[in-house]
Design a protein around this motif. Structure first.
Motif, mmCIF file in Angstrom:
data_model
loop_
_atom_site.group_PDB
_atom_site.id
_atom_site.type_symbol
_atom_site.label_atom_id
_atom_site.label_comp_id
_atom_site.label_asym_id
_atom_site.label_seq_id
_atom_site.Cartn_x
_atom_site.Cartn_y
_atom_site.Cartn_z
ATOM 1 N N SER A 3 -55.298 -3.136 -93.739
ATOM 2 C CA SER A 3 -55.889 -2.539 -92.544
ATOM 3 C C SER A 3 -55.051 -1.340 -92.105
ATOM 4 O O SER A 3 -53.915 -1.151 -92.547
ATOM 5 C CB SER A 3 -55.941 -3.574 -91.421
ATOM 6 O OG SER A 3 -54.630 -3.875 -90.977
ATOM 7 N N LYS A 4 -55.622 -0.538 -91.231
ATOM 8 C CA LYS A 4 -54.895 0.620 -90.697
ATOM 9 C C LYS A 4 -53.628 0.166 -89.985
ATOM 10 O O LYS A 4 -52.591 0.810 -90.060
ATOM 11 C CB LYS A 4 -55.771 1.412 -89.716
ATOM 12 C CG LYS A 4 -56.909 2.126 -90.368
ATOM 13 C CD LYS A 4 -56.411 3.374 -91.041
ATOM 14 C CE LYS A 4 -57.578 4.175 -91.576
ATOM 15 N NZ LYS A 4 -57.157 5.215 -92.466
ATOM 16 N N ARG A 5 -53.724 -0.960 -89.297
ATOM 17 C CA ARG A 5 -52.565 -1.501 -88.575
ATOM 18 C C ARG A 5 -51.439 -1.852 -89.538
ATOM 19 O O ARG A 5 -50.273 -1.541 -89.297
ATOM 20 C CB ARG A 5 -53.014 -2.728 -87.789
ATOM 21 C CG ARG A 5 -51.942 -3.352 -86.938
ATOM 22 C CD ARG A 5 -52.560 -4.468 -86.108
ATOM 23 N NE ARG A 5 -51.533 -5.114 -85.323
ATOM 24 C CZ ARG A 5 -51.427 -6.422 -85.184
ATOM 25 N NH1 ARG A 5 -52.299 -7.222 -85.769
ATOM 26 N NH2 ARG A 5 -50.472 -6.936 -84.466
ATOM 27 N N GLY A 11 -45.542 1.918 -92.733
ATOM 28 C CA GLY A 11 -44.949 3.248 -92.668
ATOM 29 C C GLY A 11 -43.744 3.303 -91.749
ATOM 30 O O GLY A 11 -42.725 3.931 -92.070
ATOM 31 N N VAL A 12 -43.843 2.635 -90.605
ATOM 32 C CA VAL A 12 -42.717 2.583 -89.657
ATOM 33 C C VAL A 12 -41.529 1.880 -90.305
ATOM 34 O O VAL A 12 -40.389 2.359 -90.238
ATOM 35 C CB VAL A 12 -43.135 1.861 -88.350
ATOM 36 C CG1 VAL A 12 -41.928 1.540 -87.486
ATOM 37 C CG2 VAL A 12 -44.140 2.703 -87.585
ATOM 38 N N THR A 37 -39.714 2.924 -102.088
ATOM 39 C CA THR A 37 -40.885 3.572 -102.659
ATOM 40 C C THR A 37 -42.184 3.103 -102.013
ATOM 41 O O THR A 37 -43.143 3.861 -101.937
ATOM 42 C CB THR A 37 -40.963 3.334 -104.167
ATOM 43 O OG1 THR A 37 -40.953 1.938 -104.416
ATOM 44 C CG2 THR A 37 -39.804 3.993 -104.879
ATOM 45 N N LYS A 38 -42.187 1.857 -101.546
ATOM 46 C CA LYS A 38 -43.430 1.306 -101.014
ATOM 47 C C LYS A 38 -43.094 0.106 -100.140
ATOM 48 O O LYS A 38 -42.154 -0.634 -100.423
ATOM 49 C CB LYS A 38 -44.302 0.891 -102.196
ATOM 50 C CG LYS A 38 -45.644 0.357 -101.889
ATOM 51 C CD LYS A 38 -46.499 0.099 -103.124
ATOM 52 C CE LYS A 38 -45.739 -0.151 -104.398
ATOM 53 N NZ LYS A 38 -46.560 -0.465 -105.553
ATOM 54 N N VAL A 39 -43.867 -0.091 -99.079
ATOM 55 C CA VAL A 39 -43.748 -1.282 -98.238
ATOM 56 C C VAL A 39 -45.146 -1.846 -98.053
ATOM 57 O O VAL A 39 -46.078 -1.118 -97.717
ATOM 58 C CB VAL A 39 -43.118 -0.957 -96.859
ATOM 59 C CG1 VAL A 39 -43.113 -2.193 -95.972
ATOM 60 C CG2 VAL A 39 -41.710 -0.409 -97.015
ATOM 61 N N ARG A 40 -45.291 -3.119 -98.296
ATOM 62 C CA ARG A 40 -46.557 -3.826 -98.076
ATOM 63 C C ARG A 40 -46.302 -4.899 -97.036
ATOM 64 O O ARG A 40 -45.312 -5.638 -97.120
ATOM 65 C CB ARG A 40 -47.060 -4.490 -99.356
ATOM 66 C CG ARG A 40 -47.382 -3.520 -100.458
ATOM 67 C CD ARG A 40 -48.740 -2.892 -100.217
ATOM 68 N NE ARG A 40 -49.104 -2.065 -101.352
ATOM 69 C CZ ARG A 40 -49.305 -0.766 -101.273
ATOM 70 N NH1 ARG A 40 -49.159 -0.137 -100.131
ATOM 71 N NH2 ARG A 40 -49.658 -0.080 -102.331
ATOM 72 N N VAL A 41 -47.206 -5.005 -96.069
ATOM 73 C CA VAL A 41 -47.045 -5.956 -94.973
ATOM 74 C C VAL A 41 -48.202 -6.941 -95.019
ATOM 75 O O VAL A 41 -49.352 -6.554 -95.259
ATOM 76 C CB VAL A 41 -47.027 -5.207 -93.618
ATOM 77 C CG1 VAL A 41 -46.833 -6.173 -92.466
ATOM 78 C CG2 VAL A 41 -45.927 -4.161 -93.594
ATOM 79 N N THR A 42 -47.908 -8.212 -94.757
ATOM 80 C CA THR A 42 -48.946 -9.235 -94.708
ATOM 81 C C THR A 42 -49.844 -8.995 -93.490
ATOM 82 O O THR A 42 -49.431 -8.338 -92.532
ATOM 83 C CB THR A 42 -48.337 -10.648 -94.640
ATOM 84 O OG1 THR A 42 -47.472 -10.725 -93.507
ATOM 85 C CG2 THR A 42 -47.569 -10.975 -95.910
ATOM 86 N N ILE A 82 -36.676 -1.048 -84.289
ATOM 87 C CA ILE A 82 -38.109 -1.152 -83.993
ATOM 88 C C ILE A 82 -38.434 -2.186 -82.917
ATOM 89 O O ILE A 82 -39.611 -2.485 -82.683
ATOM 90 C CB ILE A 82 -38.925 -1.455 -85.277
ATOM 91 C CG1 ILE A 82 -38.594 -2.834 -85.843
ATOM 92 C CG2 ILE A 82 -38.732 -0.372 -86.305
ATOM 93 C CD1 ILE A 82 -39.506 -3.264 -86.983
ATOM 94 N N LYS A 83 -37.431 -2.704 -82.228
ATOM 95 C CA LYS A 83 -37.656 -3.795 -81.272
ATOM 96 C C LYS A 83 -38.645 -3.439 -80.163
ATOM 97 O O LYS A 83 -39.326 -4.315 -79.644
ATOM 98 C CB LYS A 83 -36.323 -4.235 -80.668
ATOM 99 C CG LYS A 83 -35.675 -3.195 -79.801
ATOM 100 C CD LYS A 83 -34.373 -3.688 -79.233
ATOM 101 C CE LYS A 83 -33.820 -2.611 -78.322
ATOM 102 N NZ LYS A 83 -32.508 -2.204 -78.618
ATOM 103 N N ASP A 84 -38.742 -2.173 -79.794
ATOM 104 C CA ASP A 84 -39.653 -1.781 -78.724
ATOM 105 C C ASP A 84 -41.087 -1.582 -79.216
ATOM 106 O O ASP A 84 -41.995 -1.429 -78.417
ATOM 107 C CB ASP A 84 -39.168 -0.485 -78.067
ATOM 108 C CG ASP A 84 -37.808 -0.651 -77.405
ATOM 109 O OD1 ASP A 84 -37.485 -1.788 -76.979
ATOM 110 O OD2 ASP A 84 -37.057 0.340 -77.326
ATOM 111 N N GLN A 85 -41.281 -1.592 -80.533
ATOM 112 C CA GLN A 85 -42.604 -1.332 -81.098
ATOM 113 C C GLN A 85 -43.311 -2.597 -81.575
ATOM 114 O O GLN A 85 -44.526 -2.571 -81.786
ATOM 115 C CB GLN A 85 -42.472 -0.372 -82.287
ATOM 116 C CG GLN A 85 -41.853 0.959 -81.906
ATOM 117 C CD GLN A 85 -41.545 1.788 -83.132
ATOM 118 O OE1 GLN A 85 -42.323 1.810 -84.078
ATOM 119 N NE2 GLN A 85 -40.410 2.468 -83.127
ATOM 120 N N VAL A 86 -42.576 -3.690 -81.756
ATOM 121 C CA VAL A 86 -43.170 -4.911 -82.306
ATOM 122 C C VAL A 86 -42.713 -6.132 -81.514
ATOM 123 O O VAL A 86 -41.716 -6.099 -80.804
ATOM 124 C CB VAL A 86 -42.784 -5.102 -83.794
ATOM 125 C CG1 VAL A 86 -43.325 -3.980 -84.641
ATOM 126 C CG2 VAL A 86 -41.296 -5.231 -83.966
#
Length: 123
Positions: A3-5, A11-12, A37-42, A82-86
């Motif tokens: 998803s976009k999310r 990316g972050v 090189t790449k990050v994938r998130v569940t 990133i504590k303020d974003q998640v």
């Protein structure tokens, strides 16, 4: 399909991990350049699978083990950024990105085919 999310969150994480490895990567792996090189998130954003590429290092698996040993420390540093974003800092899973090795192997195969074709044309 992510998803976009998920893509935005990945990316972050990729940017912040790149900054962490750029500033403090020498502490973990001296004389080695680490590239994310790449990050994938569940879908639940709880696990981030991080693909790394190691330059100036002959043993990628050993370098990966070193990074895995410092995973808790890296996650803590990521959390501070990133504590303020998640709400939840994701667990980090590290993998070797062997794309460049695959490309090199394919280039060699194509070169060999090209040389064989050239020899057959000459004969």
């Amino acid at each position: 399909m992510e998803s976009k999310r998920q893509q935005k969150f990945a990316g972050v994480i990729q940017e912040d991990l790149a900054a962490i490895f750029q500033r403090e990567g020498m502490n973990y792996l001296p004389n080695t350049l680490v590239t994310i090189t790449k990050v994938r998130v569940t879908p639940d954003l709880a696990i981030a699978r991080v693909f790394l590429s190691f330059f100036n290092n002959t043993n990628a698996m050993q370098a990966l083990q070193t990074v895995k040993q410092h995973a808790a420390e890296i996650r803590y540093k990521l959390g501070a950024r990133i504590k303020d974003q998640v709400r939840v800092i994701p667990q980090l899973e590290f993998f070797v990105d062997d794309t460049s090795e695959y490309v090199d192997r394919m280039d060699k195969i194509f070169d060999k085919i090209h040389r064989e074709e050239s020899q057959h044309r000459k004969e």
